[in-house]
Design a protein around this motif. Structure first.
Motif, mmCIF file in Angstrom:
data_model
loop_
_atom_site.group_PDB
_atom_site.id
_atom_site.type_symbol
_atom_site.label_atom_id
_atom_site.label_comp_id
_atom_site.label_asym_id
_atom_site.label_seq_id
_atom_site.Cartn_x
_atom_site.Cartn_y
_atom_site.Cartn_z
ATOM 1 N N LEU A 143 -10.621 -11.770 26.690
ATOM 2 C CA LEU A 143 -9.576 -12.183 27.614
ATOM 3 C C LEU A 143 -8.555 -12.994 26.831
ATOM 4 C CD1 LEU A 143 -8.450 -12.845 30.558
ATOM 5 C CD2 LEU A 143 -9.894 -14.884 30.436
ATOM 6 N N VAL A 144 -7.267 -12.783 27.140
ATOM 7 C CA VAL A 144 -6.201 -13.588 26.539
ATOM 8 C C VAL A 144 -5.380 -14.202 27.669
ATOM 9 C CG1 VAL A 144 -4.119 -13.584 25.104
ATOM 10 C CG2 VAL A 144 -6.076 -12.160 24.459
ATOM 11 N N VAL A 145 -5.164 -15.509 27.576
ATOM 12 C CA VAL A 145 -4.254 -16.208 28.480
ATOM 13 C C VAL A 145 -3.163 -16.775 27.593
ATOM 14 C CG1 VAL A 145 -3.977 -18.059 30.166
ATOM 15 C CG2 VAL A 145 -6.135 -16.780 30.073
ATOM 16 N N THR A 146 -1.937 -16.303 27.798
ATOM 17 C CA THR A 146 -0.847 -16.702 26.905
ATOM 18 C C THR A 146 0.368 -17.186 27.673
ATOM 19 O OG1 THR A 146 0.577 -15.989 25.080
ATOM 20 C CG2 THR A 146 0.085 -14.338 26.755
ATOM 21 N N ASP A 147 1.105 -18.059 27.025
ATOM 22 C CA ASP A 147 2.379 -18.503 27.558
ATOM 23 C C ASP A 147 3.431 -17.462 27.163
ATOM 24 O OD1 ASP A 147 4.142 -20.217 28.868
ATOM 25 O OD2 ASP A 147 4.564 -21.387 27.078
ATOM 26 N N LEU A 148 4.517 -17.408 27.895
ATOM 27 C CA LEU A 148 5.609 -16.498 27.566
ATOM 28 C C LEU A 148 6.345 -16.973 26.313
ATOM 29 C CD1 LEU A 148 7.610 -14.209 28.011
ATOM 30 C CD2 LEU A 148 8.740 -15.620 29.740
ATOM 31 N N TYR B 137 -6.379 -3.885 20.974
ATOM 32 C CA TYR B 137 -7.634 -4.073 21.702
ATOM 33 C C TYR B 137 -7.476 -3.571 23.137
ATOM 34 C CZ TYR B 137 -7.981 -7.180 17.712
ATOM 35 O OH TYR B 137 -7.961 -7.685 16.435
ATOM 36 N N PRO B 138 -7.423 -2.249 23.312
ATOM 37 C CA PRO B 138 -7.255 -1.712 24.670
ATOM 38 C C PRO B 138 -8.393 -2.201 25.567
ATOM 39 C CG PRO B 138 -7.172 0.047 23.020
ATOM 40 C CD PRO B 138 -7.584 -1.204 22.319
ATOM 41 N N GLY B 139 -8.060 -2.508 26.776
ATOM 42 C CA GLY B 139 -9.068 -2.974 27.717
ATOM 43 C C GLY B 139 -9.197 -4.474 27.794
ATOM 44 N N VAL B 140 -8.547 -5.189 26.871
ATOM 45 C CA VAL B 140 -8.596 -6.651 26.924
ATOM 46 C C VAL B 140 -7.541 -7.126 27.924
ATOM 47 C CG1 VAL B 140 -8.216 -8.801 25.649
ATOM 48 C CG2 VAL B 140 -9.471 -6.933 24.585
ATOM 49 N N PRO B 141 -7.967 -7.797 28.997
ATOM 50 C CA PRO B 141 -6.985 -8.276 29.971
ATOM 51 C C PRO B 141 -6.177 -9.447 29.426
ATOM 52 C CG PRO B 141 -9.199 -8.927 30.632
ATOM 53 C CD PRO B 141 -9.334 -8.087 29.399
ATOM 54 N N VAL B 142 -4.902 -9.462 29.778
ATOM 55 C CA VAL B 142 -4.008 -10.535 29.369
ATOM 56 C C VAL B 142 -3.389 -11.147 30.622
ATOM 57 C CG1 VAL B 142 -1.910 -11.150 28.092
ATOM 58 C CG2 VAL B 142 -3.470 -9.415 27.168
ATOM 59 N N VAL B 143 -3.476 -12.468 30.713
ATOM 60 C CA VAL B 143 -2.822 -13.220 31.784
ATOM 61 C C VAL B 143 -1.687 -13.981 31.115
ATOM 62 C CG1 VAL B 143 -3.053 -15.051 33.514
ATOM 63 C CG2 VAL B 143 -4.950 -13.443 33.124
#
Length: 166
Positions: free
Chosen positions: A91-96, A114-120
């Protein structure tokens, strides 16, 4: 005895709505433990939080860590990509806006490698089109800063569910 040691429900008082305070404490406890069980049971263990604001990255990381994820933080796009290469995240949680880098570029790189890795993606940006641009770059969910803990957890839950069933 009530939830607070040495204090029965009758001593806790009531809220403005007339409900006893222990009712709200119980609801909060159930919400937090439900979210913790949900993240634990997902099988996801590694989250990468990317934000050039160290306090923001630490806070988001602590919330995710408390809810069962192993969290690493990065404060730039190159640092995030290096960490992802060393140990791919679930999982990746990133700022813009990440210093001189851009969350759109990071999201695109992560979802390509990394296809399938969700990003918020989260942002305090006022531009009305940033959520659609975030999704075009591969983000599963977006969060407008400032946000509440339950909004973060719900976005993570939706992102994980979307990637799990897509």
């Amino acid at each position: 005895m009530g939830i607070i040691s040495g204090c029965g429900p009758e001593e806790l008082g009531s809220s403005p709505s007339g409900r006893p305070i222990h009712y709200y404490l119980y609801k909060l406890y159930n919400f937090v433990t439900f979210k913790k069980r949900l993240l634990f049971s997902s099988g996801m263990t590694h989250a990468l939080v990317v934000d050039d604001n160290r306090k923001s990255a630490r806070l988001v990381g602590e919330i995710l860590s408390y809810h069962g994820l192993e969290v690493r933080t990065a404060h730039s796009v190159p640092e995030a990509l290096a960490q992802a290469q060393h140990e791919p995240p679930n999982l990746v949680v990133t700022d813009l806006h990440i210093g001189s880098g851009c969350g759109y570029e990071l999201t695109s790189a992560i979802t390509t490698q990394y296809p399938g890795v969700p990003v918020v993606m989260m942002s305090g940006c006022a531009a009305p089109d940033w959520p659609s641009r975030a999704r075009q770059s591969g983000a599963s969910e977006t969060l407008q800063k400032p946000f509440e803990m339950n909004e973060l957890l719900s976005a993570v839950e939706r992102a994980m569910a979307e990637k799990k069933y897509s």
